[in-house]
Scaffold this active site. Structure first.
Site, PDB file in Angstrom:
ATOM      1  N   ARG A  15       0.843  -1.192   0.000  1.00  0.00           N
ATOM      2  CA  ARG A  15       0.000   0.000   0.000  1.00  0.00           C
ATOM      3  C   ARG A  15       0.885   1.253   0.000  1.00  0.00           C
ATOM      4  O   ARG A  15       2.080   1.185   0.272  1.00  0.00           O
ATOM      5  CB  ARG A  15      -0.917  -0.005   1.225  1.00  0.00           C
ATOM      6  CG  ARG A  15      -2.041  -1.011   1.156  1.00  0.00           C
ATOM      7  CD  ARG A  15      -2.836  -1.091   2.453  1.00  0.00           C
ATOM      8  NE  ARG A  15      -2.077  -1.719   3.522  1.00  0.00           N
ATOM      9  CZ  ARG A  15      -2.538  -1.888   4.763  1.00  0.00           C
ATOM     10  NH1 ARG A  15      -3.746  -1.449   5.081  1.00  0.00           N
ATOM     11  NH2 ARG A  15      -1.799  -2.490   5.679  1.00  0.00           N
ATOM     12  N   LYS A  75       1.351   2.007   7.178  1.00  0.00           N
ATOM     13  CA  LYS A  75       1.661   1.235   8.379  1.00  0.00           C
ATOM     14  C   LYS A  75       2.535   2.033   9.337  1.00  0.00           C
ATOM     15  O   LYS A  75       3.161   3.019   8.974  1.00  0.00           O
ATOM     16  CB  LYS A  75       2.357  -0.072   8.005  1.00  0.00           C
ATOM     17  CG  LYS A  75       1.439  -1.076   7.328  1.00  0.00           C
ATOM     18  CD  LYS A  75       0.192  -1.389   8.161  1.00  0.00           C
ATOM     19  CE  LYS A  75       0.515  -2.121   9.458  1.00  0.00           C
ATOM     20  NZ  LYS A  75      -0.705  -2.334  10.284  1.00  0.00           N
ATOM     21  N   TYR A  94      -1.337   4.797  10.340  1.00  0.00           N
ATOM     22  CA  TYR A  94      -1.732   3.873  11.400  1.00  0.00           C
ATOM     23  C   TYR A  94      -0.552   3.714  12.359  1.00  0.00           C
ATOM     24  O   TYR A  94       0.607   3.619  11.926  1.00  0.00           O
ATOM     25  CB  TYR A  94      -2.088   2.501  10.821  1.00  0.00           C
ATOM     26  CG  TYR A  94      -3.409   2.448  10.104  1.00  0.00           C
ATOM     27  CD1 TYR A  94      -4.600   2.649  10.787  1.00  0.00           C
ATOM     28  CD2 TYR A  94      -3.470   2.187   8.737  1.00  0.00           C
ATOM     29  CE1 TYR A  94      -5.832   2.605  10.129  1.00  0.00           C
ATOM     30  CE2 TYR A  94      -4.689   2.136   8.068  1.00  0.00           C
ATOM     31  CZ  TYR A  94      -5.865   2.344   8.776  1.00  0.00           C
ATOM     32  OH  TYR A  94      -7.058   2.298   8.116  1.00  0.00           O
ATOM     33  N   GLU A 118      -6.253   5.165  13.308  1.00  0.00           N
ATOM     34  CA  GLU A 118      -7.212   4.287  13.987  1.00  0.00           C
ATOM     35  C   GLU A 118      -7.934   4.930  15.158  1.00  0.00           C
ATOM     36  O   GLU A 118      -8.888   4.342  15.696  1.00  0.00           O
ATOM     37  CB  GLU A 118      -6.530   2.983  14.439  1.00  0.00           C
ATOM     38  CG  GLU A 118      -5.570   3.124  15.619  1.00  0.00           C
ATOM     39  CD  GLU A 118      -4.149   3.452  15.198  1.00  0.00           C
ATOM     40  OE1 GLU A 118      -3.247   3.358  16.051  1.00  0.00           O
ATOM     41  OE2 GLU A 118      -3.928   3.788  14.012  1.00  0.00           O
ATOM     42  N   ASP A 270      -3.304  -6.390  15.146  1.00  0.00           N
ATOM     43  CA  ASP A 270      -2.660  -5.076  15.181  1.00  0.00           C
ATOM     44  C   ASP A 270      -2.702  -4.470  16.568  1.00  0.00           C
ATOM     45  O   ASP A 270      -1.848  -3.647  16.920  1.00  0.00           O
ATOM     46  CB  ASP A 270      -3.340  -4.114  14.196  1.00  0.00           C
ATOM     47  CG  ASP A 270      -2.772  -4.226  12.789  1.00  0.00           C
ATOM     48  OD1 ASP A 270      -1.615  -4.636  12.647  1.00  0.00           O
ATOM     49  OD2 ASP A 270      -3.499  -3.916  11.830  1.00  0.00           O
TER      50      ASP A 270
END
Length: 371
Positions: A15, A75, A94, A118, A270
């Protein structure tokens, strides 16, 4: 503002923080975007496309981190990336800090301002930047679990949908939120016998009405969770406490008594995972076996479908990226929903669930931003 988009370096993570279309929107507003070479190449976003959108291509992450006022990722930054961050720099990505003391320590030491996708909220109390990846992970979970139920993958050798004369697989989904709903939708669509558990009666009523009895709903207690797990071919963990470590829903003793070759898919990994035996895995080595139970605990599940995931994520993150680029810290001061995403600011932990999980003194975000 100078905005940097580094290439993701986590295992099999393809990504990218900004698509060419998102880049164009930011450039149109007068910002400069620097993209690391080949950052989006694996999912069809070539350097040429970024250049056409107004970006500048640079060769190294050091150049990205060195020049940018704001870093946009997907990430959590890996250790060497954390060490490239500097005081006053914005990080927008994130983070999942609660189960990650090392990353937290490095981000605190960096002095950077770190906004976690998040924990950004909306006016209804939802998590709009987590939702698209929760949708992807939920829809992937039965697909991945079905593959690992195959005997060649050490599973029970059960076909999720069964065939005429042979019962379908039994799937339990723990948690009826975005992940759970999407997991149940796909598992039922593949023909499995699906039970979804949640502690919100309102949510259970909605799910029951939505799926007209095609999915069984149960109120979640320790007993109901354990009973379902012991009789299931696949259990999908889909629980979330925003910003906090995931609760452990199945003990080692219960997992030991599950059906041999059954599969646990821990979408909460996660945030530390919701099964006692969970530990993060990668797309390269996605599973391990404990007590004859296959564990699938990939910490970046949506990375498996990186193009879909990047497009879905950018749809949600772009408006906040624009606000941060246009206004800097003022956006955090003036927008309570965006401020809820602030986890670390100039050496202080500003999200209570993170400070509680890791033993840091909590600093009120609004007060911290005044300094």
């Amino acid at each position: 503002m100078l905005i940097g988009v580094p290439k993701e370096i986590k295992n099999h993570e393809y990504r990218v923080g900004l698509t060419p279309a998102s880049t164009r929107e930011l450039v149109k507003r007068g910002h400069k975007v620097f993209v690391e070479r080949d950052a989006g190449d694996a999912i069809g976003f070539s350097d040429t496309t970024y250049i056409s959108s107004g970006a500048t291509i640079v060769d190294t992450p050091e150049e990205i981190f060195g020049c940018a006022d704001m870093i946009v990722k997907v990430k959590e930054p890996q250790e060497n990336e954390c060490k490239l961050l500097r005081e006053g720099q914005l990080l927008y990505t994130y983070l999942h800090l609660a189960p990650d003391p090392k990353q937290t320590e490095l981000l605190v030491a960096s002095g950077a301002t770190c906004v976690a996708y998040e924990t950004v909220t909306d006016n209804a109390g939802g998590l709009p930047l987590l939702a698209p990846m929760s949708e992807v992970a939920g829809r992937l979970a039965p697909q991945m679990g079905a593959h690992h139920l195959e005997r060649a993958q050490s599973g029970r050798g059960v076909l999720l949908g069964g065939v005429p004369g042979v019962a379908p697989a039994t799937v339990t989904v723990i948690g009826g939120g975005v992940v759970g709903q999407n997991a149940a939708l796909i598992a039922a669509g593949m023909g499995a016998q699906v039970t979804i558990l949640d502690r919100s009666l309102e949510r259970l009523r909605w799910l029951d009405n939505q799926y007209s009895g095609r999915i069984k709903t149960l109120y979640s207690t320790q007993t109901s969770v354990e009973d379902c797990a012991l009789s299931s071919d696949m259990v999908i963990g889909a629980v979330l406490t925003a910003g906090a470590a995931a609760p452990k829903l199945l003990s080692r003793e219960i997992i030991k008594d599950m059906l041999p070759g059954s599969v646990l898919v821990d979408v909460a990994i996660d945030q530390g995972g919701c099964f006692a035996t969970s530990k993060a895995t990668t797309h390269q080595e996605p599973t391990y076996i404990i007590d004859d139970v296959v564990h699938y605990c990939v910490a970046n599940m949506p990375g498996a479908v990186a193009r879909t995931s990047t497009l879905a994520l950018n749809n949600a993150t772009l408006p906040y990226a624009v606000a941060l680029a246009d206004q800097g810290l003022t956006a955090l001061r003036e927008n309570a929903n965006l401020r809820n995403g602030l986890n670390v600011h100039r050496g202080k932990i500003t999200h209570k669930a993170v400070s509680d999980a890791l033993g840091y003194v909590h600093s009120d975000a609004q007060q911290a931003l005044k300094n």
